[in-house]
Motif scaffolding. Structure first.
Motif, mmCIF file in Angstrom:
data_model
loop_
_atom_site.group_PDB
_atom_site.id
_atom_site.type_symbol
_atom_site.label_atom_id
_atom_site.label_comp_id
_atom_site.label_asym_id
_atom_site.label_seq_id
_atom_site.Cartn_x
_atom_site.Cartn_y
_atom_site.Cartn_z
ATOM 1 N N UNK A 444 -47.463 -26.688 22.573
ATOM 2 C CA UNK A 444 -48.106 -25.544 23.228
ATOM 3 C C UNK A 444 -49.319 -25.058 22.450
ATOM 4 N N UNK A 445 -49.464 -25.487 21.182
ATOM 5 C CA UNK A 445 -50.632 -25.049 20.410
ATOM 6 C C UNK A 445 -51.710 -26.126 20.349
ATOM 7 N N UNK A 446 -51.627 -27.081 21.256
ATOM 8 C CA UNK A 446 -52.664 -28.112 21.394
ATOM 9 C C UNK A 446 -54.019 -27.432 21.617
ATOM 10 N N UNK A 447 -55.060 -27.958 20.951
ATOM 11 C CA UNK A 447 -56.375 -27.317 21.027
ATOM 12 C C UNK A 447 -56.950 -27.369 22.436
ATOM 13 N N UNK A 448 -56.714 -28.480 23.150
ATOM 14 C CA UNK A 448 -57.249 -28.594 24.524
ATOM 15 C C UNK A 448 -56.266 -27.936 25.488
ATOM 16 N N UNK A 449 -56.280 -26.617 25.495
ATOM 17 C CA UNK A 449 -55.284 -25.870 26.267
ATOM 18 C C UNK A 449 -55.432 -26.109 27.763
ATOM 19 N N UNK A 450 -56.666 -26.326 28.212
ATOM 20 C CA UNK A 450 -56.858 -26.578 29.638
ATOM 21 C C UNK A 450 -56.139 -27.840 30.075
ATOM 22 N N UNK A 451 -56.140 -28.853 29.209
ATOM 23 C CA UNK A 451 -55.500 -30.106 29.568
ATOM 24 C C UNK A 451 -53.983 -30.048 29.401
ATOM 25 N N UNK A 452 -53.490 -29.228 28.466
ATOM 26 C CA UNK A 452 -52.041 -29.013 28.369
ATOM 27 C C UNK A 452 -51.545 -28.362 29.657
ATOM 28 N N UNK A 453 -52.246 -27.329 30.078
ATOM 29 C CA UNK A 453 -51.884 -26.647 31.326
ATOM 30 C C UNK A 453 -51.933 -27.615 32.497
ATOM 31 N N UNK A 454 -52.987 -28.418 32.551
ATOM 32 C CA UNK A 454 -53.141 -29.358 33.657
ATOM 33 C C UNK A 454 -52.007 -30.382 33.659
ATOM 34 N N UNK A 455 -51.656 -30.913 32.492
ATOM 35 C CA UNK A 455 -50.589 -31.911 32.399
ATOM 36 C C UNK A 455 -49.260 -31.322 32.854
ATOM 37 N N UNK A 456 -48.923 -30.144 32.357
ATOM 38 C CA UNK A 456 -47.644 -29.526 32.715
ATOM 39 C C UNK A 456 -47.584 -29.269 34.220
ATOM 40 N N UNK A 457 -48.660 -28.769 34.790
ATOM 41 C CA UNK A 457 -48.671 -28.501 36.229
ATOM 42 C C UNK A 457 -48.631 -29.778 37.056
ATOM 43 N N UNK A 458 -49.288 -30.836 36.570
ATOM 44 C CA UNK A 458 -49.220 -32.112 37.280
ATOM 45 C C UNK A 458 -47.781 -32.618 37.327
ATOM 46 N N UNK A 459 -47.071 -32.516 36.230
ATOM 47 C CA UNK A 459 -45.678 -32.956 36.204
ATOM 48 C C UNK A 459 -44.858 -32.182 37.230
ATOM 49 N N UNK A 460 -45.073 -30.879 37.300
ATOM 50 C CA UNK A 460 -44.298 -30.067 38.245
ATOM 51 C C UNK A 460 -44.688 -30.356 39.687
ATOM 52 N N UNK A 461 -45.970 -30.706 39.926
ATOM 53 C CA UNK A 461 -46.356 -31.101 41.284
ATOM 54 C C UNK A 461 -45.585 -32.329 41.745
ATOM 55 N N UNK A 462 -45.233 -33.200 40.817
ATOM 56 C CA UNK A 462 -44.446 -34.385 41.131
ATOM 57 C C UNK A 462 -42.964 -34.075 41.313
ATOM 58 N N UNK A 463 -42.574 -32.814 41.141
ATOM 59 C CA UNK A 463 -41.172 -32.441 41.260
ATOM 60 C C UNK A 463 -40.405 -32.583 39.960
#
Length: 929
Positions: A444-463
């Motif tokens: 959660x402390x990854x510097x590229x926070x936009x991409x952490x958010x994007x990755x987590x949301x992409x996973x949830x879009x897949x169910x």
């Protein structure tokens, strides 16, 4: 000879017996039935499943509604009329329900038809709930599952019209729906009573309207299939062309989002996508290698359905029905994999289409799986003839016969398919509990926070379920704090999570070439560190499931009156969105590393004087930074470091009329990140005076098939003038772009105008295949193209290790010296030793000996295997080759990418190379050797 005669007699006898059995329960529409036989060019191209149309006194047939039989010569149906027909069926029958599932990019409706018996349609929510419970075995025990399986009905999803020139399926699905609603023959009744048939008749609704307009405008009177104007309009959807079927991982377009919506609402056990490309009917199984994360049950179901359908249609004497020898089954990003990735079955057909509704004399040639497609093989029991007269109706017959056969097989084996669906989810959960890996961690402390958010949301879009740790943990000698994201694999879609997070290793000994990209690792795509956990302790750690959408906010300094805001460049693609959000503000980029307190800030860090903008500016920058996940520091001292202004250029994005696919993805990418641009075509290039309007011209990927002749001359002008403009008759044309004549290409005058643009101070940026323009057509003379086949380099789409040579170049701000990119079989370029000074980034990690000596660098890095995920054969031929070149040309310059850094909105990690080039467009001499 006697054997052949006996077989022919047997086929005829069986055909007649089957026909009489199927027709016995139905009143026949004599006119439609007569026309079907008339429009079918040979008896063997028709099956008893579709050789007649039943009559109804209350429900309109396609002929009643449209005025013509489906498959009639020179009759293609618009999506709007197809939709009207489905609504007419629903108005006149309780066995069908029609739902609008969303809008297209251009605002057209996309519909879903649900067909079953009256009781099922009336109680459809109950059946959806059954499937929801079977999809997640944690909700029910085995005994409850057994009871539900007895009561439930499998949903079978049919999708048509994804690829617009593949014209048959939308029309065919109207006729199929009519049969399913009104026919009383035993097979149709079995389907209606035991299966819930879901139909999306036109997936690409925008492309369908453009295609039907194109057909009636240009190709309806063509006599020779192989000598015609382009068979397709230049645009289908707003952004995607053929790649609308490569969108299952990104989920970026309305079409894909709506497909996911349908899946999660109905949980179809089978998804069946209808395509046209190969003679005469290919039924998918694939040759393998199969994706290793598919449950073995699924791969056996591929074979079960396909072999039954091949057997049945062969029994009817239909030639050219086959399976196995096409496609692999490796890449999980196709639309049909929405079902396959979620413990259901994903399958497709390829039939023999004519890109319209004409009848042509066709030649069948080509090889699949190293065999002629007209040869008899174990998987092709009756091969197609080498020449044939092929009609639109023939195509309908094959497609519809196969689909009815598959639906019938499902109806007779419904409990098996339902049990398998439930069992695969059980297997997924158990595997996640017992076999490593057990989870992935995303810090959660990854510097590229936009991409952490994007990755987590992409996973949830897949169910896929994502959790947060409730306390810090230690794993593999590293601490992970409270709040770290956890993707557990003991969940129904655990195999999918593993599939898209792990490293891919395509088998080096695979017999057949892969059909598409062979790597898609999301952590590499987004430049986010993900950690595979091979110890089961993680499943016992306290954690909380998070809800969609997840937001990872940027940190904003609470200093009330700073002199400067300092924005560290950590490689976030969203930096360019922030720049455009603050386009009226002066922002500067540091050209060297500098210290701020205990922090070392990298070149590219932003320095923003703020006192003249407070307080309104403070609110704007805070809201933007928090939304985009960007950290902002405050300082009362101006950093002592050389800087340059981040001016925003006037951007032109070029497309030609031969191939618009990758330009579409590029347009989507820069629009998504808020970048302003003007789309230009060959007409604009030929007019010239580009410097008066633009500072930067970008030429995206042009397609692997592109060559200098196509680039210069474009569509053959013998078909010109070929107008793509909106008219009163053809209202769908003229969008996304328009021209009175799309033939002729840019011509040599357009090429000269591009050269003038560069020589007069413009910046030309070329991506992937678009770089053939400066390299092959002489806009630069320092770079040569090398044929990958000559080098025997094979890379169908993999992640590769790279080294940045010009570490202070603005093009590479935010990247580390050793990084990676995603690339496929792009053109390979080379330069002489003296011209290596133009290389910004190269393939491989080691520095060429001569170059290291020139730079006085003691080289200790070894390359090893430069492929991180995927497969690259003969990779030593890639090492030291240029990936990005920055070449000054008189007053301007050309930046050449040998790869496509904006591939299908997937490789976000690579976007910054292009975004940096845009933001620093007039300061690219910095860092040059």
């Amino acid at each position: 000879m006697r054997v052949k005669k006996f077989l022919s007699f047997s086929f005829i006898l069986l055909f007649l017996l089957t026909v009489s059995g199927l027709m016995a329960q139905d009143k026949i529409d004599e006119i439609s039935t007569k026309l079907i036989k008339e429009y079918t060019t040979k008896p063997e191209f028709l099956s008893p499943l579709v050789n007649y149309i039943p009559e109804s006194e209350t429900v309109p047939s396609p002929r009643d509604f449209l005025g013509y039989v489906v498959g009639a010569p020179k009759k293609l149906t618009y999506a709007r009329d197809i939709h009207r027909y489905f609504y007419a069926l629903a108005e006149n029958s309780p066995r069908i329900k029609v739902i609008e599932i969303g809008k297209s990019n251009e605002g057209r409706a996309r519909i879903l038809a649900v067909i079953a018996d009256e009781n099922t349609i009336a109680n459809i929510d109950k059946y959806k709930d059954y499937m929801r419970k079977l999809a997640d075995p944690r909700l029910i025990n085995e005994k409850e599952a057994e009871e539900i399986i007895k009561l439930a009905k499998p949903a079978y999803l049919l999708t048509g019209g994804l690829h617009s020139p593949e014209t048959g399926s939308p029309d065919m699905l109207m006729e199929l729906a009519y049969r399913l609603v009104i026919s009383n023959n035993p097979k149709i009744k079995s389907i209606r009573e035991n299966v819930i048939t879901l139909i999306i008749p036109v997936l690409e609704v925008d492309g369908r309207e453009k295609m039907v307009d194109w057909y009636y405008r240009y190709t309806i009177n063509i006599k020779d299939y192989e000598d015609s104007p382009p068979k397709s309009p230049p645009y289908w959807g707003k952004y995607t062309f053929h790649d609308n079927n490569r969108e299952g991982i990104q989920i970026s377009q309305p079409l894909t989002k709506q497909m996911y919506k349908v899946f999660f609402e109905y949980h179809p056990v089978i998804g069946h996508d209808l395509h046209e490309s190969i003679a005469l009917l290919y039924i998918s199984t694939g040759t393998g290698p199969y994706n290793p994360n598919l449950d073995p049950i699924t791969t056996t179901e591929f074979q079960l359905l396909a072999n039954y359908e091949v057997s049945e249609l062969t029994k009817y004497g239909m030639p050219g029905v086959w399976t196995w020898g096409f496609y692999t089954g490796w890449y999980p990003g196709y639309l049909l994999w929405i079902t396959a990735n979620h413990n259901a079955i994903g399958r497709f057909y390829e039939t023999f289409g004519n890109a319209g509704a004409n009848t042509f004399e066709r030649k069948i040639r080509g090889r699949m799986a190293n065999k002629d497609i007209t040869s008899r093989q174990w998987y092709r029991p009756i091969p197609p003839p080498k020449k044939l007269k092929w009609s639109f109706r023939n195509n309908i017959n094959y497609m519809e016969s196969g689909v009815i056969t598959g639906l019938y097989f499902t109806s007779k084996n419904k409990e098996m398919f339902l049990y398998n669906f439930w069992k695969k989810s059980c297997n997924a959960i158990e595997k996640g509990k017992k076999e490593a890996p057990f989870a992935w961690l995303i810090t959660c402390n990854e510097k590229k926070k936009d991409m952490v958010e994007y990755l987590v949301n992409q996973l949830m879009k897949h169910g896929i379920e994502v959790y947060k740790l409730e306390r810090k943990i230690k794993y593999a000698k590293k601490e992970y704090p409270e709040g770290t994201f956890v993707v557990r694999l003991d969940q129904p879609y655990g195999p999918l999570a593993k599939n898209i997070l792990e490293i891919q290793k395509f088998p080096a000994d695979a017999e057949f070439r892969p059909y598409d990209d062979v790597a898609w690792t999301l952590g590499l795509q987004y430049g986010v560190e993900t950690v595979k956990v091979d110890s089961s302790f993680i499943l016992k750690e306290p954690m909380t499931k998070i809800e969609f959408p997840c937001q990872v906010k940027g940190i904003f300094s609470d200093d009330p009156y700073p002199e400067y805001y300092i924005i560290p460049d950590n490689g976030s693609p969203s930096m360019i969105s922030l720049r455009y959000a603050l386009k009226d503000i002066d922002i500067y980029a540091a050209e060297k590393e500098f210290a701020m307190g205990n922090n070392k800030l990298q070149p590219g860090t932003w320095i923003v004087p703020v006192k003249t903008y407070i307080p309104e500016f403070k609110k704007r920058i805070k809201e933007s930074a928090e939304k985009l996940g960007i950290d902002i520091l405050a300082s009362n001292e101006k950093p002592d470091v050389p800087i340059h202004s981040l001016d925003l250029p006037r951007i032109a994005v070029y497309h030609n009329w031969v191939y618009t696919q990758d330009t579409g993805w590029f347009r989507f990418t820069i629009e998504k990140y808020g970048i302003n641009y003007t789309l230009i075509n060959d007409d604009i290039l030929r007019k010239g005076n580009l410097n008066n309007r633009f500072d930067v011209v970008i030429i995206p990927e042009l397609g692997s098939f592109m060559n200098p002749k196509l680039i210069i001359h474009g569509i053959d002008d013998k078909w010109g003038p070929l107008s793509y403009t909106r008219t009163e008759r053809f209202t769908s044309h003229g969008y996304i772009d328009s021209s009175d004549d799309i033939t002729r290409g840019m011509g040599f005058i357009g090429l000269k105008n591009l050269e003038d643009f560069v020589f007069n101070g413009g910046l030309l940026v070329t991506l992937g295949g678009g770089s053939l323009i400066p390299v092959e057509l002489g806009l630069v003379n320092q770079v040569n193209r090398v044929n990958p086949a000559a080098l025997r380099v094979f890379n169908p789409g993999s992640f590769i290790k790279m080294r940045i040579l010009q570490k202070e170049s603005p093009i590479v701000y935010g990247y580390k010296e050793f990084t990676h990119i995603f690339t496929g079989n792009s053109p390979i370029f080379n330069v002489s030793f003296k011209d290596r000074k133009f290389i910004v980034m190269q393939y491989g990690l080691s520095m060429a000996k001569e170059y290291a000596s020139e730079e006085k660098v003691e080289e200790k890095v070894k390359d090893g295997n430069i492929c991180i995920s995927g497969i690259v054969k003969n990779q030593k031929q890639l090492i030291h080759k240029p990936a990005i070149l920055n070449i000054p040309r008189k007053l301007g310059r050309v930046v050449i990418f040998n790869f496509n850094p904006c591939h299908r909105f997937l490789n976000h990690h690579d976007f910054r190379f292009v975004f940096n080039t845009i933001m620093n467009w007039n300061d690219l001499s910095i860092g040059e050797k």
